[in-house]
Design an enzyme around this catalytic site. Structure first.
Site, PDB file in Angstrom:
ATOM      1  CB  CYS A  76      -2.365   3.616  -3.789  1.00  0.00           C
ATOM      2  SG  CYS A  76      -3.763   2.372  -3.852  1.00  0.00           S
ATOM      3  CG  HIS A  93      -1.826  -1.054   1.211  1.00  0.00           C
ATOM      4  ND1 HIS A  93      -2.972  -1.208   0.476  1.00  0.00           N
ATOM      5  CD2 HIS A  93      -1.871  -2.178   1.998  1.00  0.00           C
ATOM      6  CE1 HIS A  93      -3.643  -2.301   0.656  1.00  0.00           C
ATOM      7  NE2 HIS A  93      -3.098  -2.697   1.652  1.00  0.00           N
TER       8      HIS A  93
END
Length: 474
Positions: A233, A126
């Protein structure tokens, strides 16, 4: 060209833990199998992953990890160089620099590059604006870029400049001198008078060597070229300040303000097996003759095949012309044939923000035990409440800055951003509002772009920190 007479080093990092993040460790295990089958020895491969997936209580196939539907087990023989609490941004940066004394682990494996070596780094987890997550730590763009610059100042990334012999008695020519002088131009990230003076005397040595018809020696002792692939991301935000003259080339899974996407939901394992960017670049790597394919070719393929997020590239784009084999060697013909016979068909593409919700929805829908189903429903409700709380807090912070649009264009120029200021603000938000290292608050990462935009527009870090503190006490 790097790698001709040197070693290929590889560093693979999965920054997450827990079953719902299965895909990140599966990505890294698959990447290991690729470089291992290509002939890179384990002593030149450094692997960092929490290692809580293969024998996780939720794994219906203990000891087995797959990275695509009906795919092979990618877990066997993966090195356990850094696992559990050893998977930290500090250990990553220390191992990258080859600084074993700074690694918090006994007898650590680190990158000990030299000669004409290359280094391929792949990270999957992430991320948020200017951030890449580890299980209990955050790799900030500031720290990554500063480490790269430090290595460059030490000539870590300078290309090898070898003497050349002519066919006439092994004597160097004036053409050779021109080659050497051209190679020296912008070959090192130099920002001190001492280093500039060193370069100047190197050039004088080359010219004098040609005049007396003796080949110059190897000028630099420690040289390497680096390629970084990052799956997360907003990964495009991690490299906006990467210099273009240090022989480092970076490719990201998404733009600076774009979510990454998970893929291949497995209804038996009840989790996602891979990520869009990773699935595409690995398929390409295994399906092609890497002696004939360049990083430019692979980037074009990523742009063609990725359906949701948009891959970006940064740094020294002249390295795009390098054959991929320079960094990860050659894919065996049998693997190429098998991979080409398997069509790349990305399925269940899901924004990383939505992954925990989709996993819970599937579990609620398929759970037959009434008690367990009610537990999952309550967990889902809590997740939605947490999301709303985070969004409300960030909205309130944004409203304290006149002229700051709640919606609109996100194409600010971050290349001039004060990354250290952003790190200060982001860490304060994490420690006082929502600690994204805790599973329930992980979605807070997707809001760090708010602070990135403020810093890019020149808002002082102290003012942002003040607003964070106010919101924390409301």
């Amino acid at each position: 060209m790097g790698g001709a007479n040197g070693k290929q080093w590889v560093m693979l990092v999965a920054g997450s833990k827990s079953w719902k993040n299965y895909r990140h460790q599966a990505d890294v295990c698959h990447a290991y199998q690729i470089v291992h089958q290509n002939g890179i020895p384990d002593e030149q491969i450094v692997v960092m992953m929490y290692d809580d997936i293969a024998y996780n209580a939720e794994n219906p196939y203990p000891g087995k990890i797959i990275n695509k539907p009906n795919g092979p087990n990618v877990y066997p023989n993966v090195p356990k160089d850094y696992t559990g609490k050893e998977v930290t941004p500090e250990n990553f940066l220390a191992a990258l620099k080859g600084d074993s004394s700074a690694v918090k682990k006994s007898n650590p494996k680190v990158i000990t590059s030299g000669g004409n070596d290359t280094l391929f780094i792949y990270l999957s987890d992430h991320g948020g604006s200017n951030t890449f997550c580890f299980p209990k730590g955050t790799l900030h763009a500031h720290d990554l870029i500063e480490t790269i610059k430090e290595m460059a100042r030490n000539y870590k990334f300078s290309k090898v400049i070898q003497h050349r012999r002519s066919s006439a008695g092994g004597r160097a020519s004036y053409a050779d001198a021109h080659i050497h002088l051209s190679a020296l131009k912008c070959e090192a990230y130099v920002n001190t008078e001492k280093q500039e003076l060193h370069q100047f005397f190197n050039m004088i040595w080359i010219i004098s060597s040609c005049i007396i018809q003796q080949p110059p020696p190897l000028l630099l002792e420690k040289q390497i070229q680096m390629v970084i692939y990052m799956e997360s991301c907003e990964s495009g935000s991690m490299f906006t300040t990467l210099p273009d003259n240090v022989h480092v080339y970076a490719v990201t899974s998404a733009r600076a303000h774009e979510n990454g996407y998970a893929c291949y939901f497995d209804s038996v394992r009840k989790t996602y097996l891979s990520d869009e960017f990773s699935a595409v670049w690995m398929h390409y790597t295994e399906a092609n003759d890497l002696d004939k394919k360049t990083f430019r070719d692979q980037f074009s393929y990523l742009q063609e095949k990725m359906q949701k997020s948009h891959s970006c590239r940064f740094g020294d784009k002249t390295m795009c012309e390098d054959p991929i084999s320079v960094f990860v060697k050659y894919t065996p013909q049998s693997v190429q044939d098998k991979t080409r016979a398997e069509e790349l068909a990305l399925t269940h593409l899901t924004s990383n923000d939505e992954v925990p919700f989709k996993i819970l929805e599937h579990r609620i829908r398929t759970e037959t035990d009434a008690g367990k189903r009610q537990y999952l429903i309550r967990k889902q409700e809590t997740l939605h409440q947490t999301k709303a709380k985070i969004e409300g807090t960030v909205k309130a912070i944004k409203q304290q800055f006149p002229g700051f649009a709640l919606e609109g264009d996100l194409d600010d120029d971050y290349s001039q951003m004060d990354l250290h200021a952003f790190k200060t603000v982001a860490e304060h938000f994490r420690t006082t509002c929502f600690d994204w290292h805790e599973e329930e608050f992980q979605m807070a990462l997707s809001h760090t772009h708010v602070f990135a935009r403020l810093c890019a527009r020149g808002v002082e870090a102290e003012r942002c920190v003040h607003q964070n503190t106010i919101q924390q006490h409301l």
